[in-house]
Design a protein around this motif. Structure first.
Motif, short mmCIF file in Angstrom:
data_model
loop_
_atom_site.label_atom_id
_atom_site.label_comp_id
_atom_site.label_asym_id
_atom_site.label_seq_id
_atom_site.Cartn_x
_atom_site.Cartn_y
_atom_site.Cartn_z
N GLN A 428 -2.35 9.78 2.95
CA GLN A 428 -3.46 10.14 3.81
C GLN A 428 -3.70 9.14 4.95
O GLN A 428 -4.10 9.53 6.05
N ALA A 429 -3.49 7.86 4.69
CA ALA A 429 -3.71 6.86 5.75
C ALA A 429 -2.78 7.12 6.93
O ALA A 429 -3.20 7.02 8.10
N VAL A 430 -1.54 7.48 6.65
CA VAL A 430 -0.59 7.77 7.71
C VAL A 430 -0.97 9.06 8.43
O VAL A 430 -0.86 9.15 9.66
N ALA A 431 -1.44 10.06 7.68
CA ALA A 431 -1.89 11.32 8.30
C ALA A 431 -3.02 11.04 9.29
O ALA A 431 -3.06 11.62 10.38
N LEU A 432 -3.93 10.15 8.93
CA LEU A 432 -5.04 9.80 9.82
C LEU A 432 -4.54 9.13 11.09
O LEU A 432 -4.98 9.45 12.20
N LEU A 433 -3.58 8.22 10.96
CA LEU A 433 -3.04 7.53 12.13
C LEU A 433 -2.31 8.49 13.06
O LEU A 433 -2.39 8.36 14.29
N ILE A 440 1.90 1.82 14.34
CA ILE A 440 1.95 1.39 12.95
C ILE A 440 1.33 0.02 12.69
O ILE A 440 1.24 -0.42 11.54
N GLU A 441 0.89 -0.66 13.74
CA GLU A 441 0.35 -2.02 13.56
C GLU A 441 -0.81 -2.05 12.57
O GLU A 441 -0.96 -3.00 11.80
N GLU A 442 -1.67 -0.99 12.60
CA GLU A 442 -2.84 -0.97 11.74
C GLU A 442 -2.47 -1.06 10.26
O GLU A 442 -3.22 -1.59 9.44
N LEU A 443 -1.31 -0.49 9.90
CA LEU A 443 -0.90 -0.50 8.50
C LEU A 443 -0.24 -1.79 8.07
O LEU A 443 -0.21 -2.12 6.89
N ALA A 444 0.29 -2.53 9.02
CA ALA A 444 1.10 -3.70 8.68
C ALA A 444 0.28 -4.80 8.01
O ALA A 444 0.75 -5.46 7.07
N GLU A 445 -0.94 -5.01 8.47
CA GLU A 445 -1.74 -6.13 7.95
C GLU A 445 -2.89 -5.68 7.07
O GLU A 445 -3.69 -6.51 6.62
N CYS A 446 -3.03 -4.38 6.85
CA CYS A 446 -4.07 -3.89 5.94
C CYS A 446 -3.79 -4.39 4.53
O CYS A 446 -2.66 -4.35 4.06
N VAL A 447 -4.81 -4.90 3.86
CA VAL A 447 -4.63 -5.42 2.50
C VAL A 447 -4.74 -4.25 1.51
O VAL A 447 -5.82 -3.68 1.33
N HIS A 448 -3.62 -3.91 0.90
CA HIS A 448 -3.59 -2.80 -0.07
C HIS A 448 -3.88 -3.33 -1.47
O HIS A 448 -3.59 -4.48 -1.78
N PRO A 449 -4.44 -2.49 -2.34
CA PRO A 449 -4.62 -2.93 -3.73
C PRO A 449 -3.26 -3.16 -4.38
O PRO A 449 -2.28 -2.49 -4.05
N HIS A 450 -3.23 -4.11 -5.30
CA HIS A 450 -1.97 -4.42 -6.00
C HIS A 450 -2.18 -4.30 -7.50
O HIS A 450 -3.17 -4.78 -8.03
N PRO A 451 -1.23 -3.66 -8.17
CA PRO A 451 -0.08 -2.93 -7.62
C PRO A 451 -0.46 -1.50 -7.27
O PRO A 451 -1.23 -0.86 -7.98
N SER A 452 0.09 -0.99 -6.18
CA SER A 452 -0.17 0.39 -5.77
C SER A 452 1.04 0.94 -5.03
O SER A 452 1.84 0.18 -4.47
N ILE A 453 1.16 2.25 -5.04
CA ILE A 453 2.26 2.90 -4.33
C ILE A 453 2.15 2.68 -2.83
O ILE A 453 3.15 2.56 -2.12
N THR A 454 0.91 2.57 -2.32
CA THR A 454 0.74 2.41 -0.87
C THR A 454 1.29 1.09 -0.36
O THR A 454 1.52 0.93 0.85
N GLU A 455 1.52 0.13 -1.24
CA GLU A 455 2.18 -1.11 -0.81
C GLU A 455 3.57 -0.83 -0.27
O GLU A 455 4.07 -1.56 0.58
N GLY A 456 4.19 0.23 -0.77
CA GLY A 456 5.51 0.61 -0.26
C GLY A 456 5.45 1.08 1.18
O GLY A 456 6.38 0.86 1.96
N ILE A 457 4.34 1.73 1.55
CA ILE A 457 4.16 2.14 2.95
C ILE A 457 4.00 0.91 3.83
O ILE A 457 4.58 0.81 4.92
N GLN A 458 3.23 -0.05 3.35
CA GLN A 458 3.04 -1.28 4.11
C GLN A 458 4.36 -2.01 4.32
O GLN A 458 4.66 -2.49 5.43
N GLU A 459 5.18 -2.07 3.28
CA GLU A 459 6.47 -2.76 3.41
C GLU A 459 7.39 -2.00 4.36
O GLU A 459 8.17 -2.60 5.10
#
Length: 494
Positions: A428-433, A440-459
């Motif tokens: 959903q975060a990517v859909a919003l962007l 994609i800069e907004e996603l690069a430094e957003c602090v995701h919960p750990h461990p979570s699948i969305t960390e894979g999007i950040q990476e």
């Protein structure tokens, strides 16, 4: 004759959403439904089939865990599965009924919403007649929204009886799990039902595919994962085959296939499911004097407006995307268009979707096939689930994240596919962007919960920005970035 600002024909997802938006705007609205509140979005459709999928997924996971502990797997009981699906449908229908009832009791809302159970007919541009169980009524209205939905498509050479040869309307009414089933159609719905019945482990499933692979609109890497899992669950895919004959014979279903290499084969199964799309419900809906134009796939509409200036069409009756979320969006949008100016234009390019397969597949925006068809140059990164701590912890690392961006300094997001556990929650975060036309800069430094699948999007984002923790190309098939040049039709690793 009683008058309304708006009459809505059909109380499925799009019609119900339209009615509630009209209530927001304090417009006197009549909502009409000839069958069940919620339509196919609940019954014999999205909710019921997805409940089946959830139960099937639970059963598949249960069987796998029992294997881990060397315990014998019990069999699912169809009647219990059937009852659970019925309960889910009833819960949702009861919710809508209760909500509508409370609206009509509440002084704040009651002046703006009426509901009649019956079959509607548009007599003229401003007159709608309704045939109920005991009377025929007529109402005058300034505007009309048609939201009558769709039904399964029948093929003329297949004798569908909803007992042996079924569509999605009959599949949940079976007496028991069939020992074998053939599914005609290897699109989303056909593959979902193949996933469901193979997941329960009591049905040998055959899937007829006209082409070389299932899901022909998806990228090969997505298809490869789904095909591998279907076949691992015992599904036999009839590739490059054409159904030439199907009949009921001695309580069984016999079907004949012509294959692209020239040979023919005949098969016998207990049940057949025909899943070849849906057709709009429009028969006898308006009189000849009402000049609503029809196209090959449904009512012709321009931004939800039909060829008649005060009549709008939303949901499955149009030639647009047949999804519950799209229908709701169109319904709300049409009301805003009728009574004012919508805040946002209606667009279909960035609709979030989910395919209930094994594993689930979520998507938004373009995939590589679409980007190439549109002649776009792009960059893409794929990040394997095995690099994501949450997937490792779940002991299920099958899948990947695939992110497409423009091949320029802005790197605006074109689309994403997530194949794997919790795919729908990750997108959903990517859909919003994409909707905001952002990079994609907004996603690069957003602090995701750990461990979570969305960390894979950040990476994945960090890999495109050349600041990832796991460097692209160093771990085989784990994190890879490349660019595609449309003019040269070639890829190059980044």
């Amino acid at each position: 004759m009683e008058q309304y600002d708006l009459v809505i024909i059909g109380a499925g997802p799009s019609g119900y959403a339209a009615a509630m938006r009209a209530v927001d705007l304090k417009k006197k609205t009549l909502l009409i439904e000839k069958s069940v509140l919620g339509g196919a979005g609940i019954t014999n459709g999205a909710l019921s089939s997805k409940t089946l999928w959830e139960l099937s997924r639970d059963m598949l996971a249960f069987r796998k865990n029992l294997d881990r502990y060397h315990m014998q797997s019990p069999k699912a009981v169809w009647k219990e599965i059937q009852l659970e699906v019925q309960n889910a449908v009833e819960e949702r229908v009861d919710l809508l009924k209760s909500h509508l009832h409370e609206l009509q009791k509440n002084l704040k809302y009651s002046p703006y919403i009426d509901f009649i159970a019956g079959e509607a007919s548009i007599v003229s541009e401003h007159i709608v007649e309704i045939e109920t169980s005991n009377e025929r009524l007529a109402f005058e209205t300034e505007n009309i929204i048609i939201a009558t939905g769709s039904r399964p498509r029948y093929l003329p050479n297949i004798p569908i009886d909803e007992k042996h040869i079924l569509t999605s309307d009959g599949i949940e009414q079976m007496d028991d799990f069939p020992k074998s089933m053939v599914i005609v159609g290897a699109g989303v719905i056909g593959c979902e039902y193949a996933t469901i019945f193979s997941g329960f482990g009591q049905t040998k499933v055959y899937l007829i595919d006209k082409g070389d692979s299932i899901l022909p609109f998806e990228d090969p890497d997505v298809v490869a994962v789904i095909e591998k899992n279907l076949e691992a669950q015992g599904v036999h895919i009839h590739r490059s085959s054409s159904l030439t004959h199907m009949e009921r014979k001695n309580g069984k279903v016999v079907y004949k296939l012509d294959f692209s290499d020239g040979h023919q084969e005949t098969f016998e199964v207990d049940k057949a499911l025909v899943s070849v799309g849906r057709v709009p419900n429009y028969e006898n809906l308006w009189k000849e004097a009402v000049p609503i134009k029809m196209g090959q796939r449904g009512v012709e509409d321009n931004d939800t407006k039909t060829s008649v200036k005060n009549i709008y069409a939303v949901g499955d009756i149009t030639a647009d995307i047949n999804l519950v979320n799209v229908g709701e969006l169109e319904g709300r949008y049409a009301v805003e268009k009728i009574f004012g100016t919508p805040v946002k234009k209606l667009v279909y390019e960035n609709i979030s979707t989910i395919m209930f397969l094994n594993p689930e597949v979520a998507g938004v925006g373009y995939n590589e096939k679409t980007a190439q068809e549109k002649g776009l140059n792009y960059k893409v990164v794929t990040t394997d689930y095995s690099t994501i701590a949450r997937a490792v912890a779940k002991r299920n690392t099958q899948g990947f994240i695939k992110l497409l961006v423009t091949d320029d300094e802005e790197m605006k997001i074109l689309g994403m596919r997530v194949v794997g556990e919790q795919a729908s929650a990750a997108i959903q975060a990517v859909a919003l962007l994409i909707n905001m036309n952002k990079g994609i800069e907004e996603l690069a430094e957003c602090v995701h919960p750990h461990p979570s699948i969305t960390e894979g999007i950040q990476e994945s984002v960090r890999a495109l920005l050349n600041k990832s923790i796991l460097k692209s190309g160093l771990l085989k098939d784990k994190v890879n970035c490349y660019c595609y040049n449309c003019e040269k039709n070639e890829r190059a690793m980044i």
